[in-house]
Each structure stands twice: as C-alpha cells, then as structure tokens.
Design an enzyme around this catalytic site. Structure first.
Site, short mmCIF file in Angstrom:
data_model
loop_
_atom_site.label_atom_id
_atom_site.label_comp_id
_atom_site.label_asym_id
_atom_site.label_seq_id
_atom_site.Cartn_x
_atom_site.Cartn_y
_atom_site.Cartn_z
N HIS A 190 31.70 68.72 2.87
CA HIS A 190 32.27 68.56 3.91
C HIS A 190 33.18 69.50 3.53
CE1 HIS A 190 31.42 69.59 7.55
NE2 HIS A 190 32.67 68.76 8.34
N ASP A 196 29.74 72.19 6.49
CA ASP A 196 29.81 72.33 7.35
C ASP A 196 28.88 71.46 7.64
OD1 ASP A 196 32.39 74.07 7.72
OD2 ASP A 196 31.01 75.30 8.57
#
Length: 501
Positions: free
Chosen positions: A472, A476
């Site tokens: 992450h 995204d």
C-alpha cells in the site's frame, strides 16, 4: 612475475561493489580473459576476467566483501609459476580443525555454490572415513538457501578425514575432507576428526536415511515404505523422495510434529520430536516475516467466472497439444491476464528503492511452486513477449526443475510480479504474502460450482476467488481494485486479450 587483479570501473557514480562469486580458487590455472569472479553493484553485475595466463596465487577479497573501484582482488603468478604455500582460511563455523596431511593428499573442497551464496549446510555424507571412493563418486550433499549441491570425489582413493559432520555450516571454497590417492590406501590408524553421522549406523543392519530425505518425506506426507532408496545399502536420499512425489505416490496425511513450547510436561516431552529447520525453510520464514515487517501489505478480493476459459480450453486443448507439444492449462491465461492488467496499473509491477519508485517496463513473472522441501518461485523472464505455448512450456520446465531441486539461483531472481496457485491444494480463499521487493502477488484458488444470479436467473457457474496482496506504500486501493477487475474481465472474456482491451 605476479600480476594484480583489481576492481574495474563500475559505471557512472558507482564507487563500490560486493564480491558475489569466485569461480576459481587459489592454485587453479587460468587463461587470459577467463572469468575469475563476479561483482555486484546496486544495479548491475560485473564480470572480472584474468589479465594474464597463469596460476591464481591468492584471493584478497573473499565472497561477500565490499570493495571499492581499483581495489585489489587477487594475485596471479604468470605462466607455470606455483603460488607460495598458503595456510587455508578456516570456515567460520568449523567444528574440527583439519590436521596436517601428506604431500600426496587430495583436498575435497566446497564447490561454487551460486550467485551471492557464501555458505551451505552439509545435509548428508554418503561415505565414511576409511571408505574407498572412485573419481567423481558422490561424497556428500550440501544445502544452500535454494538449491542442493552434490560434491563428487576429485580422485580415486581412500577417504581419510571428514572435517565437518552432517548439519555443520561450511563456507564456499572451504575444505570438507581429505582423500589419500590410490584405491588400496589404508585407513588411518588414529583419527581426530568428528565422524560423519553415517558411520554410526547400528550393527543390526538398520538403514539410517538421509536427514534431508526424512524432512522431505515429512513435508510431502509420505512414508518410508512409499520411497525406493538409491543410496548406499538402500538409503533413501532427498532426490528419491522428489521422484516418489513426482510419480504421484499416494500421500498419507503427515504425522504432526509437536511445536516447541514451554513449559512442557515430562510425559509430553518424551513424545515430542525436534527437527532442525532446513536452510530453505529458514530462508522462507525470514523472507516472509521481513515482508510483513517492511511492506504496508493489504489484500483485496474478487471472483471470476471460469466458464469461458474452461470452454475455450476444452475446445482447443487437443489441437494445442498436437501443435505445440504441451498441454493448455489455466496458468497461461492467468499470466496473460496479469500482464494485460500490469500494463494499465504499472505501480503493481514496480518496487521501492530507498525514496524512489522503480517502474518495470517488462514483466518477469514469478510462478510459486511447492516442492518436497519447501516453496520456491522460479521466474519466467520477459513473459510479456511470450505466446500461450511458450508460457506453458516455460512453466512446465521450471516446475520440473523445482521438483527435482535443480533450479539455479539465476532462475529464481529478478521477478517483478508473482502468481501463487493455492487452488491446486484445495484452497478456497487465502491472503498471499508479498515476495519482496515486489509490490504485488496474485492468489488463485479452487474452482468451485456456485449458484450465481445471471440476468435475473440463478445458474450454477464454476467460480474462483482471486486475491491480490499489494504494497500500500505505492499501490493505492483504486489501483489494486482496477488491477483485479482487469484480470477478471480478461478471464471472463478471453477475446479481450486478443483485442488488447
């Protein structure tokens, strides 16, 4: 005359490198431009050739050391000059110091172990002190983080000394044993070295299988009776277990090994078994934990209707096999679908390097494969340029090498994205762990018939859950979901792959 071997120019703004592998050892004869060693920098690998023909006198920078530009690596004696006598550097993990041997004694050395590999563990000795050996007869087997290495006898004679027992860690190019030349050489009258474990075989005739084979049988869930041993006196070797598994041996459910716990009641301790983790299992454990500690890992899920893929495969599998000589499986479709999605969402195919994000304009696809000794991930290089047939052939070849323990380090490095198929073991859903430094891994699962609402009607469809674990920090949620949707669309309508949609 002695010539120096120095670190060459490494490239713009590169000031140091790590000595990855020495392909020669002191005393070896070398030719002009013959490769002596390999250096690794942050980005490239540099080969160092010999400047002259002669004898490698000594090595100044050992494997794993960091060296600067123009640093001294080694010295070479020109022509036929012999190097001065030099005391061998003992391995850091040596348990027994080798006594002096006669001038005719032949040293058995640890061979080159592979790129960036500096040490190995002795898994099995096939000979014991006093045994007569033939040239090229296998003496022992070493295990590194990823591969097994067989050590043959350099000459015929009698094995007079074993310097490290099974389970010991040895350095690359270190000394393992000593052979007295000549088939009739007598065993030494006295011995100070620690004997290898096989020498302690019971007089009753019971055969002690190789430790690596025991571990492989436990992990594969098969019994001793299901494996045919090819070692001395019928001893089961690790490769025998691999062959039994590859041949489709019916696997019994493995007996669980009690996990270490404290405190443990005396009556329970007697029923527990403690087995040292193999180097491969230690590496797997370390890398997976490092991945969890480093990456901001998150998993997103979707499901795919496999109807169209299964219909297409059933329609063309016979023609595909006839023309290409390989079966048409599901992995080539998933590989193609992932490549298609990676082009649209390139951050899933990227990696973090310090404060930079490195985007890859190619796809080196890692295909996770289970073996009797643990999980390995062979890499299909430049998969974006391959056809369905080439992908299937490459996966088949890599899978066979993985099962036989013959994958090289180069074949397991350089991956940019990974696919893991837990469905072959019956997994319905899971969250795969990233293979660092990669930023994405796709988990495939079991195909299961489920009722689905299609155009207002409940119909039974073959469905598969997909799981994308991603870093992450650079991927995204939108990018991860988009990636999975594109994979789903390509699999549910394979024509999209042909039209690049």
């Amino acid at each position: 005359m002695t010539s120096e071997v120095r670190v060459p120019t490494l490239g713009e703004s590169v000031t140091e490198a790590t000595v990855a592998t020495w392909f020669k050892k002191p005393g070896d004869q070398v030719e002009v431009d013959e490769m002596l060693c390999e250096l690794e920098t942050d980005k490239v690998t540099v080969e160092v050739p010999s400047p002259i023909a002669g004898t490698l006198n000594d090595i100044v920078a050992a494997e794993g050391e960091t060296v600067g530009v123009d640093a001294l690596l080694a010295n070479i004696s020109e022509g036929g000059e012999k190097p001065a006598a030099k005391q061998d550097k003992p391995a850091a993990t040596a348990k027994v110091e080798a006594p002096a041997t006669g001038g005719d004694a032949i040293d058995v050395m640890v061979p080159t172990l592979g790129e960036s590999v500096t040490e190995a563990t002795i898994s099995t000795w096939f000979k014991k002190v006093g045994d007569t050996v033939e040239a090229d007869e296998m003496l022992c087997e070493l295990e590194t983080d990823k591969v097994s290495v067989e050590v043959p006898a350099p000459a015929a004679g009698t094995l007079t000394k074993i310097l490290f027992e099974e389970g010991a860690t040895v350095e690359a190019n270190g000394k393992l044993a000593v052979i007295a030349p000549g088939a009739g050489a007598a065993a030494p009258a006295s011995k100070t070295d620690t004997p290898a474990a096989p020498s302690a075989a019971p007089a009753s005739g019971d055969i002690e299988d190789a430790p690596s084979a025991k571990k492989a049988m436990a992990e594969a869930g098969i019994t001793r009776d299901q494996v045919t041993g090819t070692g001395r006196d019928g001893r089961v070797m690790k490769e025998d277990v691999a062959r039994a598994v590859a041949a489709g041996t019916s696997a019994a459910k493995p007996t669980p090994v009690a996990a270490p716990r404290a405190p443990s009641a005396p009556q329970d301790a007697a029923r527990e078994e403690r087995v040292k983790m193999t180097r491969l299992r230690q590496t797997i454990a370390k890398r997976l934990k490092d991945s969890q500690n480093t990456a901001a890992m998150l998993t997103t899920y979707n499901e795919v209707d496999m109807t169209e893929i299964m219909a297409l495969r059933n329609e063309y599998k016979d023609l595909f096999l006839k023309k290409h000589g390989v079966k048409l499986g599901f992995m080539s479709f998933f590989t193609k679908a992932c490549i298609h999605a990676l082009h649209e969402v390139p951050e899933v195919n990227a990696e973090i390097d310090g404060t930079d994000v490195v985007y890859k304009n190619y796809v080196n696809m890692g295909i996770a494969a289970g073996t009797p000794t643990g999980l390995v991930v062979p890499v299909i290089k430049d998969a974006q340029d391959m056809s369905f047939a080439t992908i299937e052939k490459s996966i088949g070849e890599m899978g066979a090498k993985a099962r036989d323990g013959k994958l090289s380090m180069a074949e397991m490095q350089g991956g940019t994205f990974t696919i893991s198929n837990g469905g072959v073991y019956g997994s319905l859903m899971s969250s795969p762990i990233l293979n660092p430094p990669q930023s994405g891994i796709l988990g495939m699962h079991k195909i299961q018939d489920r009722p689905m609402a299609i155009n207002g009607q409940v119909v039974i469809r073959p469905m598969m859950y997909l799981a994308l674990s991603y870093d992450h920090r650079i991927v995204d949620g939108k990018g991860a979901v988009t990636f999975l949707v594109r994979v789903k669309e390509a699999l549910e309508d394979p024509r999209r792959l042909l039209m690049d949609l």
